[in-house]
Design an enzyme around this catalytic site. Structure first.
Site, PDB file in Angstrom:
ATOM      1  N   GLU A   1       7.789   1.809  -5.535  1.00  0.00           N
ATOM      2  CA  GLU A   1       8.079   1.427  -3.844  1.00  0.00           C
ATOM      3  C   GLU A   1       8.334   3.314  -3.299  1.00  0.00           C
ATOM      4  OE1 GLU A   1       7.116  -0.574  -1.706  1.00  0.00           O
ATOM      5  OE2 GLU A   1       7.829  -2.064  -2.393  1.00  0.00           O
ATOM      6  N   ASP A   2       8.070   2.681  -1.813  1.00  0.00           N
ATOM      7  CA  ASP A   2       6.960   3.744  -0.701  1.00  0.00           C
ATOM      8  C   ASP A   2       9.131   3.974  -0.608  1.00  0.00           C
ATOM      9  OD1 ASP A   2       6.954   1.506   0.051  1.00  0.00           O
ATOM     10  OD2 ASP A   2       5.557   2.662   1.927  1.00  0.00           O
TER      11      ASP A   2
ATOM     12  N   PHE B   1      12.310   5.177  12.371  1.00  0.00           N
ATOM     13  CA  PHE B   1      11.321   4.574  12.028  1.00  0.00           C
ATOM     14  C   PHE B   1      10.466   5.686  11.414  1.00  0.00           C
ATOM     15  CE2 PHE B   1       7.319   2.250  11.902  1.00  0.00           C
ATOM     16  CZ  PHE B   1       7.825   1.160  11.714  1.00  0.00           C
ATOM     17  N   VAL B   2      10.154   5.390  10.267  1.00  0.00           N
ATOM     18  CA  VAL B   2       9.592   6.851   9.042  1.00  0.00           C
ATOM     19  C   VAL B   2       8.310   5.762   9.086  1.00  0.00           C
ATOM     20  CG1 VAL B   2       9.965   7.465   7.095  1.00  0.00           C
ATOM     21  CG2 VAL B   2      12.218   6.539   7.465  1.00  0.00           C
TER      22      VAL B   2
ATOM     23  N   ASP C   1      14.105  -1.069   2.383  1.00  0.00           N
ATOM     24  CA  ASP C   1      14.918  -1.404   3.611  1.00  0.00           C
ATOM     25  C   ASP C   1      15.578  -1.849   3.576  1.00  0.00           C
ATOM     26  OD1 ASP C   1      15.474  -1.707   5.806  1.00  0.00           O
ATOM     27  OD2 ASP C   1      12.894  -1.495   6.991  1.00  0.00           O
TER      28      ASP C   1
ATOM     29  N   ASP D   1       3.484   3.228   6.602  1.00  0.00           N
ATOM     30  CA  ASP D   1       2.987   2.852   7.734  1.00  0.00           C
ATOM     31  C   ASP D   1       3.270   2.594   9.383  1.00  0.00           C
ATOM     32  OD1 ASP D   1       2.925   1.042   6.746  1.00  0.00           O
ATOM     33  OD2 ASP D   1       1.631  -0.239   8.080  1.00  0.00           O
TER      34      ASP D   1
ATOM     35  N   ARG E   1      -0.516   6.705   7.064  1.00  0.00           N
ATOM     36  CA  ARG E   1      -0.021   6.561   6.524  1.00  0.00           C
ATOM     37  C   ARG E   1      -0.217   8.315   5.337  1.00  0.00           C
ATOM     38  NH1 ARG E   1       1.188   0.988   4.144  1.00  0.00           N
ATOM     39  NH2 ARG E   1      -0.249   0.251   4.943  1.00  0.00           N
TER      40      ARG E   1
ATOM     41  N   LYS F   1      16.617   2.700   2.593  1.00  0.00           N
ATOM     42  CA  LYS F   1      17.001   3.452   4.255  1.00  0.00           C
ATOM     43  C   LYS F   1      18.818   2.178   3.761  1.00  0.00           C
ATOM     44  CE  LYS F   1      14.460   3.606   7.201  1.00  0.00           C
ATOM     45  NZ  LYS F   1      13.814   2.238   8.485  1.00  0.00           N
TER      46      LYS F   1
ATOM     47  N   LYS G   1       0.679  -1.604   0.002  1.00  0.00           N
ATOM     48  CA  LYS G   1       0.238   0.317  -0.197  1.00  0.00           C
ATOM     49  C   LYS G   1       0.863   1.237  -0.026  1.00  0.00           C
ATOM     50  CE  LYS G   1      -3.347  -2.041   3.058  1.00  0.00           C
ATOM     51  NZ  LYS G   1      -3.805  -2.356   4.177  1.00  0.00           N
ATOM     52  N   GLY G   2       1.651   0.825   0.914  1.00  0.00           N
ATOM     53  CA  GLY G   2       2.739   1.846   0.679  1.00  0.00           C
ATOM     54  C   GLY G   2       3.229   3.668  -0.477  1.00  0.00           C
TER      55      GLY G   2
HETATM   56  C1  PRP Z   1       7.119  -1.726   2.309  1.00  0.00           C
HETATM   57  C2  PRP Z   1       7.659  -1.437   1.518  1.00  0.00           C
HETATM   58  C3  PRP Z   1       8.480  -2.260   0.438  1.00  0.00           C
HETATM   59  C4  PRP Z   1       8.781  -3.147   1.650  1.00  0.00           C
HETATM   60  C5  PRP Z   1      10.113  -3.073   1.971  1.00  0.00           C
HETATM   61  O1  PRP Z   1       5.683  -2.684   2.482  1.00  0.00           O
HETATM   62  O2  PRP Z   1       6.518  -1.347   0.721  1.00  0.00           O
HETATM   63  O3  PRP Z   1       7.484  -2.967  -0.298  1.00  0.00           O
HETATM   64  O4  PRP Z   1       8.190  -2.857   2.729  1.00  0.00           O
HETATM   65  O5  PRP Z   1      11.478  -3.243   2.283  1.00  0.00           O
HETATM   66  P1  PRP Z   1      12.079  -4.404   2.389  1.00  0.00           P
HETATM   67  O6  PRP Z   1      13.380  -3.679   1.844  1.00  0.00           O
HETATM   68  O7  PRP Z   1      12.608  -4.912   3.862  1.00  0.00           O
HETATM   69  O8  PRP Z   1      11.994  -5.868   1.843  1.00  0.00           O
HETATM   70  P2  PRP Z   1       5.101  -3.525   3.797  1.00  0.00           P
HETATM   71  O9  PRP Z   1       5.364  -4.822   3.633  1.00  0.00           O
HETATM   72  O10 PRP Z   1       5.069  -2.563   4.978  1.00  0.00           O
HETATM   73  O11 PRP Z   1       4.016  -2.605   3.240  1.00  0.00           O
HETATM   74  P3  PRP Z   1       3.347  -1.807   2.540  1.00  0.00           P
HETATM   75  O12 PRP Z   1       3.847  -0.631   1.725  1.00  0.00           O
HETATM   76  O13 PRP Z   1       1.005  -2.573   2.389  1.00  0.00           O
HETATM   77  O14 PRP Z   1       3.106  -0.936   3.785  1.00  0.00           O
END
Ligand code: PRP
Length: 182
Positions: free
Chosen positions: A98-99, A151-152, A102, A158, A164, A130, A42-43
């Protein structure tokens, strides 16, 4: 909700400016070739919606929602697809939006999936990265901002599905009882 914010990292104005700059870079790269823009939900919802409005080629919008199984998913390609795109991407130019990146696990695995599906060209744009949290070596082709290991939240990001809708990107207070926001 705003009482939970430690400090603002990027204001609405800074985000607006950076999104336009990213769109310029992306327009230059594709020079008019059509793309399939995949919103990784969703991000990325706000970022992707804002970004594609500045793109000047033909853009097909697609939505995808995934979760990875951790580090083993990178080599095994094991990804839970909660919502998949509708289009056939064979020989198409795909832009994954992507948002945040990580550990890099989700995007490494997702990019591999689009390679297997026969896309012609696959690029990744992320609003945030990050680098200090990487487990697998992965960099986006286009990155909005590099952020520290805080924690962003906000602008799509979210914690426990909250925050969000904040129009800015901010760090969350450390003392927030994580259970209290679930
Ligand atoms: C977040 C983000 C990426 C993923 C990145 O999604 O949108 O898809 O984590 O993390 P990584 O590099 O450690 O794999 P999340 O699973 O939080 O879902 P969301 O977008 O629905 O919040």
């Amino acid at each position: 909700m705003t009482n939970d914010i430690e400090h603002i990292l990027y204001t609405e104005e800074q985000i607006y400016k950076r999104v336009k700059e990213l769109a310029c870079e992306i327009n230059s790269y594709y020079s008019g070739k059509p793309i399939i823009a995949v919103f990784v939900l969703k991000g990325s919802a706000f970022f992707a919606s804002d970004l594609i409005r500045w793109l000047n080629m033909d853009v097909t919008m697609e939505f995808m929602s995934v979760s990875s199984y951790g580090i083993e998913s990178v080599s095994s390609g094991k990804l839970t697809i909660k919502r998949d795109i509708d289009s056939d991407v064979t020989d198409k130019n795909v832009l994954l939006i992507e948002d945040i990146i990580d550990t890099g696990i989700t995007l490494s695995t997702l990019k591999n999936l689009f390679v297997q599906r026969g896309a012609n060209d696959i690029k990744v744009v992320t609003m945030l990265s990050k680098p200090s949290r990487r487990i697998v070596k992965f960099e986006a082709d286009f990155t909005g901002f590099e952020v520290p290991d805080e924690f962003v939240v906000g602008y799509g990001l979210d914690y426990a599905d909250k925050y969000r809708n904040l129009p800015y990107i901010a760090s969350l207070k450390r003392h927030i009882d994580r259970k209290s926001v679930v």
